[in-house]
Design an enzyme around this catalytic site. Structure first.
Site, PDB file in Angstrom:
ATOM      1  N   LYS A  40       4.119   3.496   9.995  1.00 32.88           N
ATOM      2  CA  LYS A  40       3.622   4.767  10.497  1.00 32.88           C
ATOM      3  C   LYS A  40       3.445   5.790   9.370  1.00 32.88           C
ATOM      4  O   LYS A  40       2.734   6.770   9.521  1.00 32.88           O
ATOM      5  CB  LYS A  40       4.637   5.358  11.491  1.00 32.88           C
ATOM      6  CG  LYS A  40       4.893   4.530  12.704  1.00 32.88           C
ATOM      7  CD  LYS A  40       5.973   5.266  13.553  1.00 32.88           C
ATOM      8  CE  LYS A  40       6.539   4.354  14.597  1.00 32.88           C
ATOM      9  NZ  LYS A  40       7.682   4.978  15.308  1.00 32.88           N
ATOM     10  N   GLU A  96      -1.459   4.654   1.303  1.00 28.71           N
ATOM     11  CA  GLU A  96      -0.029   4.437   1.540  1.00 28.71           C
ATOM     12  C   GLU A  96       0.749   5.731   1.308  1.00 28.71           C
ATOM     13  O   GLU A  96       0.371   6.540   0.452  1.00 28.71           O
ATOM     14  CB  GLU A  96       0.445   3.307   0.599  1.00 28.71           C
ATOM     15  CG  GLU A  96       1.907   2.962   0.635  1.00 28.71           C
ATOM     16  CD  GLU A  96       2.412   2.418   1.969  1.00 28.71           C
ATOM     17  OE1 GLU A  96       2.095   3.023   3.003  1.00 28.71           O
ATOM     18  OE2 GLU A  96       3.163   1.428   1.962  1.00 28.71           O
ATOM     19  N   ASP A  97       1.827   5.914   2.036  1.00 25.48           N
ATOM     20  CA  ASP A  97       2.631   7.134   1.872  1.00 25.48           C
ATOM     21  C   ASP A  97       3.447   7.101   0.583  1.00 25.48           C
ATOM     22  O   ASP A  97       3.388   8.009  -0.224  1.00 25.48           O
ATOM     23  CB  ASP A  97       3.537   7.371   3.094  1.00 25.48           C
ATOM     24  CG  ASP A  97       4.412   6.167   3.441  1.00 25.48           C
ATOM     25  OD1 ASP A  97       4.187   5.074   2.893  1.00 25.48           O
ATOM     26  OD2 ASP A  97       5.332   6.324   4.269  1.00 25.48           O
ATOM     27  N   ASP A 100       7.706   2.126  -3.218  1.00 24.08           N
ATOM     28  CA  ASP A 100       9.102   2.129  -3.664  1.00 24.08           C
ATOM     29  C   ASP A 100       9.352   0.822  -4.424  1.00 24.08           C
ATOM     30  O   ASP A 100       9.030   0.727  -5.611  1.00 24.08           O
ATOM     31  CB  ASP A 100       9.961   2.280  -2.403  1.00 24.08           C
ATOM     32  CG  ASP A 100      11.436   2.439  -2.674  1.00 24.08           C
ATOM     33  OD1 ASP A 100      11.799   2.747  -3.812  1.00 24.08           O
ATOM     34  OD2 ASP A 100      12.236   2.251  -1.740  1.00 24.08           O
ATOM     35  N   PHE A 149      15.879   9.693  -1.714  1.00 24.95           N
ATOM     36  CA  PHE A 149      15.231   9.408  -0.441  1.00 24.95           C
ATOM     37  C   PHE A 149      14.372  10.598  -0.042  1.00 24.95           C
ATOM     38  O   PHE A 149      14.788  11.756  -0.125  1.00 24.95           O
ATOM     39  CB  PHE A 149      16.261   9.087   0.656  1.00 24.95           C
ATOM     40  CG  PHE A 149      15.641   8.315   1.774  1.00 24.95           C
ATOM     41  CD1 PHE A 149      15.380   6.953   1.631  1.00 24.95           C
ATOM     42  CD2 PHE A 149      15.266   8.944   2.954  1.00 24.95           C
ATOM     43  CE1 PHE A 149      14.768   6.236   2.648  1.00 24.95           C
ATOM     44  CE2 PHE A 149      14.656   8.228   3.975  1.00 24.95           C
ATOM     45  CZ  PHE A 149      14.416   6.876   3.827  1.00 24.95           C
ATOM     46  N   ASP A 156       9.549   9.357   7.088  1.00 26.56           N
ATOM     47  CA  ASP A 156      10.707   9.591   7.961  1.00 26.56           C
ATOM     48  C   ASP A 156      12.034   9.140   7.374  1.00 26.56           C
ATOM     49  O   ASP A 156      12.087   8.383   6.407  1.00 26.56           O
ATOM     50  CB  ASP A 156      10.519   8.852   9.282  1.00 26.56           C
ATOM     51  CG  ASP A 156      10.762   7.338   9.108  1.00 26.56           C
ATOM     52  OD1 ASP A 156      10.158   6.747   8.200  1.00 26.56           O
ATOM     53  OD2 ASP A 156      11.586   6.789   9.855  1.00 26.56           O
TER      54      ASP A 156
HETATM   55  P1  IMP Z   1       8.511  -0.643  -0.552  1.00 25.53           P
HETATM   56  O1  IMP Z   1       8.138  -1.907   0.142  1.00 25.53           O
HETATM   57  O2  IMP Z   1       9.952  -0.685  -1.014  1.00 25.53           O
HETATM   58  O3  IMP Z   1       7.576  -0.236  -1.655  1.00 25.53           O
HETATM   59  O4  IMP Z   1       8.543   0.488   0.529  1.00 25.53           O
HETATM   60  C1  IMP Z   1       7.409   0.966   1.131  1.00 25.53           C
HETATM   61  C2  IMP Z   1       7.697   1.646   2.432  1.00 25.53           C
HETATM   62  O5  IMP Z   1       9.080   1.955   2.594  1.00 25.53           O
HETATM   63  C3  IMP Z   1       6.974   2.954   2.498  1.00 25.53           C
HETATM   64  O6  IMP Z   1       5.699   2.792   3.042  1.00 25.53           O
HETATM   65  C4  IMP Z   1       7.871   3.788   3.372  1.00 25.53           C
HETATM   66  O7  IMP Z   1       7.546   3.576   4.725  1.00 25.53           O
HETATM   67  C5  IMP Z   1       9.260   3.250   3.099  1.00 25.53           C
HETATM   68  N1  IMP Z   1       9.951   4.078   2.084  1.00 25.53           N
HETATM   69  C6  IMP Z   1      10.117   3.824   0.773  1.00 25.53           C
HETATM   70  N2  IMP Z   1      10.780   4.820   0.159  1.00 25.53           N
HETATM   71  C7  IMP Z   1      11.052   5.737   1.123  1.00 25.53           C
HETATM   72  C8  IMP Z   1      11.697   7.031   1.107  1.00 25.53           C
HETATM   73  O8  IMP Z   1      12.169   7.560   0.094  1.00 25.53           O
HETATM   74  N3  IMP Z   1      11.730   7.671   2.322  1.00 25.53           N
HETATM   75  C9  IMP Z   1      11.233   7.135   3.472  1.00 25.53           C
HETATM   76  N4  IMP Z   1      10.606   5.959   3.513  1.00 25.53           N
HETATM   77  C10 IMP Z   1      10.511   5.257   2.351  1.00 25.53           C
END
Ligand code: IMP
Length: 173
Positions: A40, A96-97, A100, A149, A156
């Site tokens: 989302k 993408e938001d 990480d 975070f 969220d």
């Molecule tokens: P990744 O797979 O670890 O790169 O994470 C990607 C997804 O994890 C993002 O699209 C977010 O939905 C969630 N995410 C990663 N870091 C954060 C954060 O600091 N706050 C909230 N959601 C996060």
């Protein structure tokens, strides 16, 4: 208790999204792009970006999950809802938001490449490079953020705080 601190103001976000939109408009003006959002978290950024682009675009969304409850990724990405529209020979721009570990996008880029698009590029509002596990190429980036975070602007913490217009760091006290 949860303590929020403003990291990026809504005015800074608005300005930067305008700059990204100008870059994307220049690169995609004659390409009939299809924007792909990962739900989302991306829906607020997608909506802001799309309205600043000023070129005809289509949008699709996928739903992926990797986070359970809390602030740590499970590391396992699952496709909860895919895309039915044909992607063959389309110019795709993933919106993408936050990137990480990179695992979510790595999974999504692979899912999209299998559908033989003409091109796939990536636009992310936030990048948290300190936690990267797999390399993902971000073609258009809003802001680099520290290893904290993050919430707000669609992002969220246990489904809370998505509605906040600014971007905050969260600390549990
Ligand atoms: P990744 O797979 O670890 O790169 O994470 C990607 C997804 O994890 C993002 O699209 C977010 O939905 C969630 N995410 C990663 N870091 C954060 C954060 O600091 N706050 C909230 N959601 C996060």
């Amino acid at each position: 208790m949860t303590k929020l601190e403003v990291l990026i103001s809504k005015e800074q976000i608005d300005k930067r999204v305008g700059e990204l939109a100008a870059d994307i408009r220049r690169d995609y003006a004659d390409k009939d792009p299809l924007l792909i959002g990962a739900l989302k978290g991306s829906f607020v950024f997608m909506s802001d970006l799309m309205r600043k682009l000023n070129i005809p675009v289509e949008v699709e969304f996928v739903r992926l999950s990797s986070y359970g409850a809390g602030t740590e990724t499970s590391g396992k990405v699952k496709l909860v809802q895919g895309i039915k529209t044909p992607l063959k020979d389309r110019h795709l721009l993933v919106v993408e938001d936050i990137v990480d570990t990179g695992l979510t996008l790595h999974f999504l880029l692979d899912y999209l490449q299998r559908r033989k698009p003409a091109s796939v590029k990536l636009c992310a509002l936030l990048d948290k490079p300190s936690r990267r596990v797999v390399d993902v190429p971000i073609d258009y980036l809003g802001f680099t953020v520290p290893n904290k975070f993050i919430v707000g602007c669609g992002i969220d913490f246990n489904e809370e705080f998505r509605y906040l217009p600014d971007i905050y760091t969260v600390e549990e006290q």
